[in-house]
Design an enzyme around this catalytic site. Structure first.
Site, mmCIF file in Angstrom:
data_model
loop_
_atom_site.group_PDB
_atom_site.id
_atom_site.type_symbol
_atom_site.label_atom_id
_atom_site.label_comp_id
_atom_site.label_asym_id
_atom_site.label_seq_id
_atom_site.Cartn_x
_atom_site.Cartn_y
_atom_site.Cartn_z
ATOM 1 C CB SER A 67 -0.942 -0.096 1.291
ATOM 2 O OG SER A 67 -1.613 1.184 1.344
ATOM 3 N N GLY B 153 2.715 3.240 -4.747
ATOM 4 C CA GLY B 153 2.714 4.085 -5.941
ATOM 5 C C GLY B 153 2.060 3.141 -7.344
ATOM 6 C CG ASP C 284 -7.474 -0.505 -3.300
ATOM 7 O OD1 ASP C 284 -7.373 -1.378 -2.750
ATOM 8 O OD2 ASP C 284 -6.586 0.488 -3.350
#
Length: 217
Positions: free
Chosen positions: A38, A41, A63
């Site tokens: 997480s 980038g 996500d």
């Protein structure tokens, strides 16, 4: 502006008036799998890759699948099973998109070993490019605090897990290079990647022999 839906091409009505013929898939798509913690980038690199890669590519971040879930509260004891089901479904959605001939940039931390093992089973290894997205932990923690939309300590929790299998096809470091520079390095490396791919080697060493997914023709 292009509106995507049902389009009538020249000759469609004469050749298949009821649109009953399932479109053919000449070849499976390629999957670029961005693996990092997480706040490393990954999504920023994915956005740049879509801008510079030739042809049509899709960004599939895990996500986005979690964001599809209803907002009903989930009991703490049920949360991990809920996440695992979502991730397992995400893997199969990625495999399905690739099997239909779509090229994908997948944004997904392999922070639990089963995620890698499952992907080794469902993706075509020779069509999968595994990219290590690296960043030093202090910088990850700085970004995490600055963002404010991530669970505190998540990057540290994932830090020693995501790259624990070690082998990748390409390495980039987002503390040294911008997302654009990382994307260019990945794009430039694609034509001359050595074989076997990381996924081919990992599948041979980590999974049972003879369990390779069917090649898409």
């Amino acid at each position: 502006m292009i509106e995507f839906g049902d389009h009538q091409g020249k000759g469609d009505m004469a050749q298949d008036p009821d649109h009953a013929s399932v479109p053919g898939t000449p070849a499976g798509g390629r999957v670029i799998l961005l693996n990092g913690t997480s706040s490393s980038g990954k999504s920023s690199i994915a956005g740049e890759l879509l801008d510079i890669l030739d042809g049509t590519w899709f960004h599939m971040p895990v996500d986005a699948f979690h964001a599809m879930r209803c907002k009903r509260e989930i009991a703490e004891e049920d949360l991990q099973a809920e996440v695992d089901r979502t991730v397992k479904g995400f893997h199969r959605a990625v495999a399905g998109m690739a099997a239909a001939g779509n090229n994908l940039v997948v944004d997904h931390p392999l922070s639990r070993r089963w995620r890698l093992l499952d992907l080794l089973d469902v993706l075509v290894p020779e069509n999968t490019v595994l990219v290590a997205v690296r960043c030093p932990l202090p910088e990850l923690e700085r970004r995490e605090a600055e963002r404010g939309d991530r669970q505190p300590g998540l990057a540290a929790l994932q830090y020693h897990r995501v790259h624990s299998h070690e082998l990748h096809d390409i390495d980039v470091d987002t503390s040294v290079h911008s997302p654009r520079e990382c994307a260019v390095r990945i794009s430039d490396a694609l034509p001359d990647l050595p074989r076997p791919t990381a996924f081919e080697t990992l599948r041979r060493t980590l999974r049972r022999p003879g369990r390779s997914p069917r090649k898409h023709r």
